[in-house]
Write a protein that holds these residues in place. Structure first.
Motif, mmCIF file in Angstrom:
data_model
loop_
_atom_site.group_PDB
_atom_site.id
_atom_site.type_symbol
_atom_site.label_atom_id
_atom_site.label_comp_id
_atom_site.label_asym_id
_atom_site.label_seq_id
_atom_site.Cartn_x
_atom_site.Cartn_y
_atom_site.Cartn_z
ATOM 1 N N ASN A 77 -6.776 6.915 -1.243
ATOM 2 C CA ASN A 77 -6.719 7.285 0.162
ATOM 3 C C ASN A 77 -5.236 7.207 0.531
ATOM 4 O OD1 ASN A 77 -7.228 7.699 2.866
ATOM 5 N ND2 ASN A 77 -7.990 5.617 3.246
ATOM 6 N N VAL A 78 -4.633 8.357 0.817
ATOM 7 C CA VAL A 78 -3.171 8.390 0.933
ATOM 8 C C VAL A 78 -2.708 8.596 2.371
ATOM 9 C CG1 VAL A 78 -1.087 9.646 0.253
ATOM 10 C CG2 VAL A 78 -2.882 9.215 -1.440
ATOM 11 N N LEU A 79 -1.831 7.699 2.816
ATOM 12 C CA LEU A 79 -1.163 7.897 4.103
ATOM 13 C C LEU A 79 0.230 8.440 3.816
ATOM 14 C CD1 LEU A 79 -1.061 7.609 7.179
ATOM 15 C CD2 LEU A 79 -0.294 5.251 6.870
ATOM 16 N N HIS A 80 0.481 9.630 4.288
ATOM 17 C CA HIS A 80 1.768 10.282 4.024
ATOM 18 C C HIS A 80 2.242 10.905 5.332
ATOM 19 C CE1 HIS A 80 4.238 13.535 1.831
ATOM 20 N NE2 HIS A 80 4.907 12.410 1.840
ATOM 21 N N PRO A 81 2.849 10.087 6.180
ATOM 22 C CA PRO A 81 3.155 10.522 7.537
ATOM 23 C C PRO A 81 4.578 11.050 7.709
ATOM 24 C CG PRO A 81 3.389 8.163 7.365
ATOM 25 C CD PRO A 81 3.151 8.666 5.979
#
Length: 844
Positions: A77-81
């Motif tokens: 689950n990737v957070l790439h903000p």
RNA sequence: GCCCGGGUGGCGGAACAGGUAGACGCAACGGACUUAAAAUCCGUUGAGGCUUGUCCUCGUGUCGGUUCGAUUCCGACCUCGGGCACCA
């Protein structure tokens, strides 16, 4: 848009346009998927919205994008903000010149940046961007200020500050480079002002200690930070002023208490408060005042550099050495700084370079107290700063200097004249700015109640838009009646607001927390989200932030931890500093006019070419020089890639392979190693070796070699395709190779991969497929080349089967004519066999 | 001055744990295709030597060392880049 640069059938323009649209519609670039168990927070330093991303941004964001994509494909689950560090001087300076309001230009620029990042195929969730100049964000920046204030970590203090006359504002120490303003390069002067500071020095030790948690940081970055924090161990020792009426003690800090018997004079910094008091003689006073003025006029460069000339003068007074009882003269000197240690030093000319230079110039005696040999030298010709035996030191004679340090400290503690002490070069973080375009400091000054923090419920303190922001040296906000006049939150009487704004580094010291819950309006961040996502698993950005942004962010995180608001001490588990992109060996800069913008490249060749080239250009952490030829090479590679894969697809269509099977849904019935031989087996091996290499290389940030591995695989496919005999050909293998090479290139060149994936008849989208895994059975080499050496010189090479025995290899060696000839009639003394590698015969 | 990194073909760079130096790409040269050019495809390409070989010698900043063997480890030096720079 003009047509593509000629490149076979590869139409990058139309391909990229097509998929950009589709991806945006489908929201495919959002890599968050809460159904997945393991998280990965991939963060790149957010940009200042200068108008258009530059090549450094392109490099930074491409690296992050590739990692984020692969992690997502590996089931995370990737957070790439993404967001914008939107407050700051450039917008305000531009506004002063052009009259366009900073808010307007900033948002125009943000839109441009956003569009460019989208075009480059970045997997950011553009709907959840964080913009620091929006009240929804800076409300919480102000909240942080209040938190620090409550914790006693924010204070207003009168003190000398770095003043940039051109920017008309105060600068933090880190923003002064060689005595000049980091932004405009004009000379920085000293000015006494009342300013807000964050007490980062309270955390100096924690910042050092917790480096132990930063295993995923390069050592060189930690070294820079250690250097900046500048811890030194020593002692504080009180020297008594020789005075009949009054007992005045002047403390000094020294790292070498063992040299205390070598003190032949004593120095106060010219700004030391006692200078006024102790200089009593009229003539001396005149001279000292003259010196003080002279020194105060010196710029940081003149006074601050190690090569600057030392100047000073005798005050006419003496102090008593508390250990030796000796009376020594007190001087002032420009090389003693008021803001380090105690602003006073015990001078030991025999064992300190600077004191030595000063003593020689002013003919002050020099006495040896540390001797490398233990013997007293007849004459002191040069400084000795190392460790040795104590001499001329009374009861301490004969001790080693390390031991002596401990003994002297013990002595001064017992006699109550000093103590062990640690000093840091790190200074408190000066955060106030007399500028408009920043977050207002939430403080109110009431005549009755004094300084009152704005209550949390009244946040944000809105930055008014109708303000005259010309630089006058005073905060522009002070001219806004509407803003300045307020009611005291405590007693309600008319009061004035603080008119300084905060350094933009305050805004960027916590944005990574905001990303976890970007639109949450009850708090700075939602705790559950931060508990889940933080710390950042991989942070990527320029090394120029090693001392500022990275230290401040670490500091903020520790403050939050101590406030009990988060449960981790370090914000960034791993940090990777990428290198800069130069042009003709020069740093690209707008003022020099030597700039190549990413947009020029994606407009001409497409974003896939830009991404591929910027990763292929060299190791991600090194300085790389831009090459137009190199870009073309990358573009040509993509054309070749397109043609060869399209040819594969053609072949598979012709043979009926693609029609006969429902390939897209089929996961089983793949190739078994034994069924392949000859060129097919070789290609299968190459494929699996490539999967392994690309994956390994990318996670080691070796994107350049990952790409060359894909190039090699493409060359192998090309060779395989040119096979004459049809029996050697395996449709399933060709299909599988095609499928996997597309997956391997997909995070790097997402557009071409998606296009060819579609052509292959696969289910949309390639970017949602699992990242390939290699099969060790396939990847295994069957034959290895053994190198034969005689005395370390290569004499023959031959292929053997994997893991073949020494006996087998040796038998060949002594039958090889070349080897036998090399040995001649010499005697064989030793045979070295390295399995699967070499056989070396040593002769004499 | 001190503290970190680097120095490999014409160029960018490979070589993951001391074991085939120069992967991959660029440039260059030769060939194929073409009326021609571009693009594309196929070759050659570290230097030198001759006996033209599945050859020999040299070669990873310089000098020295350890080792059967060093781009890799150790020591000294040269050089480039970065950080700190009167921090007591």
């Amino acid at each position: 848009m003009h047509s593509n640069v000629v490149n076979g059938g590869y139409e990058s323009k139309s391909i990229e346009k097509k998929w950009l649209k589709k991806w945006e519609e489908d929201g495919i670039n959002n890599l968050k998927d809460s159904s997945r168990k393991n998280k990965f927070y991939c963060l790149e330093m957010f940009p200042y919205p200068s108008g258009e991303p530059h090549m450094g941004h392109a490099r930074n964001y491409t690296i992050g994008d590739v990692l984020a994509r692969i992690k997502s494909r590996q089931g995370f689950n990737v957070l790439h903000p993404m967001g914008y560090d939107a407050f700051g001087l450039p917008a305000e300076n531009a506004a002063i010149k052009s009259g366009i309001h900073p808010k307007k230009s900033t948002f125009t620029n943000i839109r441009k940046m956003e569009e460019a990042l989208m075009k480059m195929g970045m997997t950011y969730n553009f709907k959840e961007q964080v913009i620091t100049c929006e009240p929804e964000y800076y409300k919480w920046t102000q909240w942080f200020f209040l938190l620090l204030y409550k914790m006693g970590l924010a204070e207003k203090k009168e003190g000398p500050v770095n003043w940039c006359g051109s920017c008309q504002t105060v600068l933090a120490n880190e923003q002064v480079i060689d005595g000049r303003c980091e932004r405009c390069d004009s000379e920085v002067t000293r000015k006494n002002l009342s300013q807000w500071y964050f007490k980062i020095t309270d955390y100096a030790q924690a910042l050092l200690d917790d480096m132990e948690l930063l295993k995923g940081w390069p050592d060189r970055v930690l070294t820079i930070q250690k250097n900046w924090i500048g811890r030194s161990e020593g002692a504080k020792i009180n020297f008594k002023l020789d005075d009949n009426d009054e007992e005045i003690f002047i403390p000094v800090f020294t790292t070498r208490p063992d040299t205390i018997f070598g003190v032949t004079f004593f120095i106060l910094s010219p700004e030391h408060p006692l200078v006024e008091k102790i200089v009593t003689d009229k003539e001396t006073r005149k001279e000292i005042d003259r010196l003080k003025i002279l020194i105060s006029k010196q710029t940081d460069i003149e006074r601050g550099s190690a090569i600057a000339e030392k100047i000073g003068g005798f005050t006419g007074r003496y102090v008593i050495n508390p250990v030796s009882g000796e009376k020594v003269p007190v001087w002032i000197a420009n090389y003693v700084l008021s803001d380090y240690g105690t602003g006073a030093i015990m001078a030991v000319p025999a064992h300190d370079e600077r004191d030595f230079e000063f003593a020689k110039k002013y003919q002050i005696p020099i006495r040896e107290v540390i001797s490398p040999t233990g013997k007293i030298s007849a004459e002191i010709k040069e400084v000795f700063t190392g460790n040795g035996k104590m001499v001329n030191s009374g009861q301490f004679d004969g001790l080693d200097s390390e031991e002596g340090r401990q003994k002297i400290i013990k002595y001064i503690v017992e006699k109550n004249i000093g103590n062990a002490e640690i000093n840091y070069k790190l200074k408190n973080w000066l955060i106030s700015r007399q500028r408009y375009w920043g977050a207002p400091i939430p403080i109110i000054y009431c005549e009755k109640c004094g300084m009152v923090p704005v209550p949390e419920k009244d946040l944000p303190v809105i930055l008014p838009e109708d303000v005259d922001f010309k630089p006058t040296g005073l905060s522009p906000l002070s001219y806004s009646e509407k803003f300045v006049n307020a009611r005291c939150p405590v007693c309600g009487s008319p009061s004035k607001r603080e008119t300084d704004t905060m350094d933009t580094f305050v805004c960027s010291s916590w944005y990574f927390l905001r990303y976890c819950s970007p639109s949450y309006d009850k708090e700075a961040f939602r705790k559950e989200e931060v508990d889940y996502w933080m710390p950042v698993d991989q942070y990527i950005g320029g090394i120029e932030h090693a001392t500022m942004h990275l230290i401040y962010s670490r500091f903020f995180t520790k403050v939050l931890y101590d406030a009990g608001l988060i449960n981790f001490k370090e914000p960034f588990t791993r940090y990777y500093p990428h290198g800069v992109v130069t042009l003709g060996g020069q740093k690209m800069s707008k003022s020099k006019g030597n700039v190549i913008n990413p947009s020029e490249i994606y407009d001409k060749y497409g974003s896939d070419t830009l991404r591929l080239y910027i990763l292929f250009i060299g190791p991600a952490d090194s300085i790389v020089d831009w090459s137009d030829k190199g870009v073309e090479g990358s573009y040509r590679f993509l054309g070749r890639f397109y043609r060869i894969i399209a040819e594969n697809i053609n072949k598979l269509e012709k043979s009926g392979f693609l029609r006969s099977k429902n390939i897209a849904g089929q996961k089983s019935a793949r190739i078994v190693p034994d069924t392949l031989d000859g060129p097919s087996k070789e290609l299968a091996r190459k494929l699996h070796q490539t999967i392994r290499k690309v994956t390994d290389d990318i996670f080691r940030f070796n994107f350049n070699t990952a790409i060359s591995a894909v190039m090699e695989l493409l060359n192998s496919i090309s060779k395989y395709n040119s096979l004459k005999k049809a029996d050697d050909f395996n449709d399933m293998l060709l299909f599988e190779t095609t499928e996997n090479i597309l997956k391997l290139i997909s995070p790097i060149a997402p557009f071409i991969a998606e296009e060819l994936w579609e052509k292959l008849g696969m289910e949309y989208s390639i970017h949602k497929t699992a990242w390939p895994e290699y099969d060790p059975e396939f990847a295994k080499e069957e034959n290895i080349t053994i190198v034969f050496q005689v005395n370390g010189k290569i004499r023959d090479k031959k292929d053997f089967s994997l893991d073949c025995s020494e006996e087998e290899v040796s038998r060949y060696a002594f039958s090889s004519p070349r080897i036998v000839e090399s040995i001649g009639d010499k005697k064989v003394v030793k045979k070295i066999f390295v399995k699967n590698k070499l056989y070396n015969i040593v002769i004499v």
